[in-house]
Scaffold this motif. Sequence first.
Motif, PDB file in Angstrom:
ATOM      1  N   ARG A 289      55.163  27.770  89.935  1.00  0.00           N
ATOM      2  CA  ARG A 289      54.833  28.525  91.105  1.00  0.00           C
ATOM      3  C   ARG A 289      55.134  27.972  92.242  1.00  0.00           C
ATOM      4  O   ARG A 289      55.764  28.392  93.201  1.00  0.00           O
ATOM      5  N   GLU A 290      54.955  26.701  92.122  1.00  0.00           N
ATOM      6  CA  GLU A 290      55.355  25.729  93.358  1.00  0.00           C
ATOM      7  C   GLU A 290      56.816  25.785  93.483  1.00  0.00           C
ATOM      8  O   GLU A 290      57.473  26.052  94.761  1.00  0.00           O
ATOM      9  N   ALA A 291      57.490  25.442  92.435  1.00  0.00           N
ATOM     10  CA  ALA A 291      58.981  25.710  92.548  1.00  0.00           C
ATOM     11  C   ALA A 291      59.394  27.099  93.029  1.00  0.00           C
ATOM     12  O   ALA A 291      60.390  26.992  93.824  1.00  0.00           O
ATOM     13  N   ALA A 292      58.753  27.940  92.588  1.00  0.00           N
ATOM     14  CA  ALA A 292      59.576  29.457  92.906  1.00  0.00           C
ATOM     15  C   ALA A 292      59.110  29.623  94.467  1.00  0.00           C
ATOM     16  O   ALA A 292      59.930  30.252  95.047  1.00  0.00           O
ATOM     17  N   ARG A 293      58.044  29.173  94.876  1.00  0.00           N
ATOM     18  CA  ARG A 293      57.349  29.609  95.951  1.00  0.00           C
ATOM     19  C   ARG A 293      58.515  28.813  97.109  1.00  0.00           C
ATOM     20  O   ARG A 293      58.878  29.194  98.035  1.00  0.00           O
ATOM     21  N   GLU A 294      58.939  27.519  96.737  1.00  0.00           N
ATOM     22  CA  GLU A 294      59.857  26.935  97.612  1.00  0.00           C
ATOM     23  C   GLU A 294      61.327  27.402  97.445  1.00  0.00           C
ATOM     24  O   GLU A 294      62.273  27.379  98.506  1.00  0.00           O
ATOM     25  N   ALA A 295      61.385  27.899  96.353  1.00  0.00           N
ATOM     26  CA  ALA A 295      62.864  28.353  96.266  1.00  0.00           C
ATOM     27  C   ALA A 295      63.402  29.931  96.420  1.00  0.00           C
ATOM     28  O   ALA A 295      64.374  30.230  96.983  1.00  0.00           O
ATOM     29  N   ALA A 296      62.743  30.855  95.816  1.00  0.00           N
ATOM     30  CA  ALA A 296      62.974  32.103  95.616  1.00  0.00           C
ATOM     31  C   ALA A 296      62.213  33.285  96.129  1.00  0.00           C
ATOM     32  O   ALA A 296      62.745  34.069  96.498  1.00  0.00           O
ATOM     33  N   TRP A 297      60.881  33.125  96.234  1.00  0.00           N
ATOM     34  CA  TRP A 297      60.245  34.037  96.308  1.00  0.00           C
ATOM     35  C   TRP A 297      59.902  34.342  98.211  1.00  0.00           C
ATOM     36  O   TRP A 297      59.372  33.297  98.556  1.00  0.00           O
ATOM     37  N   GLU A 298      60.289  35.331  98.598  1.00  0.00           N
ATOM     38  CA  GLU A 298      60.072  35.518  99.971  1.00  0.00           C
ATOM     39  C   GLU A 298      58.743  36.381 100.350  1.00  0.00           C
ATOM     40  O   GLU A 298      58.124  37.139  99.397  1.00  0.00           O
ATOM     41  N   GLY A 299      58.048  35.873 101.321  1.00  0.00           N
ATOM     42  CA  GLY A 299      56.838  36.443 101.736  1.00  0.00           C
ATOM     43  C   GLY A 299      55.617  35.818 100.669  1.00  0.00           C
ATOM     44  O   GLY A 299      54.803  36.418 100.781  1.00  0.00           O
ATOM     45  N   GLY A 300      55.930  34.860 100.070  1.00  0.00           N
ATOM     46  CA  GLY A 300      54.876  34.259  99.323  1.00  0.00           C
ATOM     47  C   GLY A 300      54.811  34.782  97.936  1.00  0.00           C
ATOM     48  O   GLY A 300      55.436  36.023  97.518  1.00  0.00           O
ATOM     49  N   LEU A 301      53.950  34.201  96.956  1.00  0.00           N
ATOM     50  CA  LEU A 301      53.822  34.471  95.674  1.00  0.00           C
ATOM     51  C   LEU A 301      52.710  35.482  95.455  1.00  0.00           C
ATOM     52  O   LEU A 301      51.381  35.161  96.377  1.00  0.00           O
ATOM     53  N   PRO A 302      52.514  36.362  94.687  1.00  0.00           N
ATOM     54  CA  PRO A 302      51.389  37.229  94.473  1.00  0.00           C
ATOM     55  C   PRO A 302      50.305  36.361  93.858  1.00  0.00           C
ATOM     56  O   PRO A 302      50.446  35.362  93.213  1.00  0.00           O
ATOM     57  N   GLU A 303      49.014  36.778  93.957  1.00  0.00           N
ATOM     58  CA  GLU A 303      47.930  36.099  93.245  1.00  0.00           C
ATOM     59  C   GLU A 303      47.955  36.060  91.772  1.00  0.00           C
ATOM     60  O   GLU A 303      48.575  37.157  91.063  1.00  0.00           O
ATOM     61  N   VAL A 304      47.458  35.053  91.091  1.00  0.00           N
ATOM     62  CA  VAL A 304      47.626  35.020  89.650  1.00  0.00           C
ATOM     63  C   VAL A 304      46.378  35.509  89.103  1.00  0.00           C
ATOM     64  O   VAL A 304      45.255  35.024  89.649  1.00  0.00           O
ATOM     65  N   GLU A 305      46.300  36.197  88.151  1.00  0.00           N
ATOM     66  CA  GLU A 305      45.272  36.729  87.362  1.00  0.00           C
ATOM     67  C   GLU A 305      45.379  36.156  85.907  1.00  0.00           C
ATOM     68  O   GLU A 305      46.466  36.550  85.119  1.00  0.00           O
ATOM     69  N   ASN A 306      44.466  35.640  85.353  1.00  0.00           N
ATOM     70  CA  ASN A 306      44.571  34.991  84.177  1.00  0.00           C
ATOM     71  C   ASN A 306      43.516  35.668  83.174  1.00  0.00           C
ATOM     72  O   ASN A 306      42.322  35.472  83.618  1.00  0.00           O
ATOM     73  N   GLU A 307      43.681  35.825  82.001  1.00  0.00           N
ATOM     74  CA  GLU A 307      42.929  36.411  80.913  1.00  0.00           C
ATOM     75  C   GLU A 307      43.314  35.815  79.562  1.00  0.00           C
ATOM     76  O   GLU A 307      44.825  36.204  79.155  1.00  0.00           O
ATOM     77  N   ARG A 308      42.715  35.005  79.061  1.00  0.00           N
ATOM     78  CA  ARG A 308      43.047  34.407  77.887  1.00  0.00           C
ATOM     79  C   ARG A 308      44.558  33.708  77.896  1.00  0.00           C
ATOM     80  O   ARG A 308      44.779  32.670  78.905  1.00  0.00           O
ATOM     81  N   ASN A 309      45.546  34.096  77.072  1.00  0.00           N
ATOM     82  CA  ASN A 309      46.941  33.411  77.250  1.00  0.00           C
ATOM     83  C   ASN A 309      47.824  34.118  78.104  1.00  0.00           C
ATOM     84  O   ASN A 309      49.026  33.948  77.924  1.00  0.00           O
ATOM     85  N   ARG A 310      47.347  34.989  79.094  1.00  0.00           N
ATOM     86  CA  ARG A 310      48.297  35.780  79.796  1.00  0.00           C
ATOM     87  C   ARG A 310      47.974  35.544  81.298  1.00  0.00           C
ATOM     88  O   ARG A 310      46.796  35.625  81.713  1.00  0.00           O
ATOM     89  N   TRP A 311      49.000  35.445  81.961  1.00  0.00           N
ATOM     90  CA  TRP A 311      48.660  35.242  83.608  1.00  0.00           C
ATOM     91  C   TRP A 311      49.769  36.399  84.154  1.00  0.00           C
ATOM     92  O   TRP A 311      51.029  36.420  83.846  1.00  0.00           O
TER      93      TRP A 311
END
Length: 373
Positions: free
Chosen positions: A311-333
């Motif tokens: 996420r940090e790499a994507a935030r710096e390189a590609a995602w405009e306007g910031g990354l969406p919040e991460v929701e985690n449930e068991r093995n799924r993000w």
Amino acid sequence: MTAARGFPAFPRRRAGVRFATTWWGRAWLQALEDTALDQTMLQQGRAYAKAGQLGPITVSPGRLAAVAEHEHDAVVRVEQLSDAEWDRFLDQVAAKAGHIAALLDRDMPHDLVSAAEAAGVPLLPAIGDLEPECSCPDWACRHTAALCYQASWLLDADPFVLLLLRGRGERELIEALRLRDAPSPAKEGVPAREAFALGVPPLPEPPPADVAHAPLGLEPAPGVDVAALEVLAASAASRARDLLTRGRLPALTEHQDLVRMSATFDLDRGLDAEVAAWRHGGAAGLEALETAWTPARQDLARARAQLEAAREAAREAAWEGGLPEVENERNRWTLGDRQLRYGRDGRWYPFERRGGTWWPAGPPEPDPAALLG
């Protein structure tokens, strides 16, 4: 009468030494421990056995004996087999030449014991088959327990000790087998000397793995689904080719095999998402689609660290306007309309939202950063 066998006393052994290492030795101890009513007696017996506190051990038909401290006589009795039971046991030994060779090599084959039990011949003791006697005043006697534990070392080294306890010794058994009209490879085949003199012939070349499968071209017939039969034949040919190239194939459930065949032969079975998952990641991809699971704590921490770095790499390189919040449930993000699923194989499987459901979006990657770019 079969002569008894004597064994020297065991010296003191280190505290961590194991008693039984063979499967038949462990079965012997299991009979002792399942029968015992006093666990403290068993603990004392193990310590006493390792301390080398017993004298020489004598093994004779139906009887195991040693002299313990203060000249106490420790004895463990085992029921002997009848003549009829010995005849049935010898039938099982003689039925397979490998049984004789294994016994002479001081091994007790599983299949021999199973065949003997099926013939009504109990070789290994069960609950209540070991009957302890001791001249000491204790009702729960550590001396006989120690004797049983030390006997497991004797059984490990020589299964004929067990057969002697059941009533017959090695010489008597070998002589009885010699006199029987047992099938012998030496009588019916080539003498061993001549066979070894022939040497080992060269192995044939392995078959090619890229042979194209030719359709069966079956004619329609009443009651026969020709199309289904041709698909099954093509599937068998594909699996055989995979087996030649990989050396082994994973076992598949009926559902997994249906998805595999649908993905391979474009069958219309209403399994579009499952077929897409299979084409991206095989059985592991299908599991990522269908099964949620909770990774072990260590794996979960590693997965979270990997995802945070991605996420940090994507935030710096590609995602405009910031990354969406991460929701985690068991093995799924879940990150907005994307979802990454951590597989049991340590790889990340990408999914995307389609019409309210999650759809396989590509092949897995070991690094989630490759899926967030």
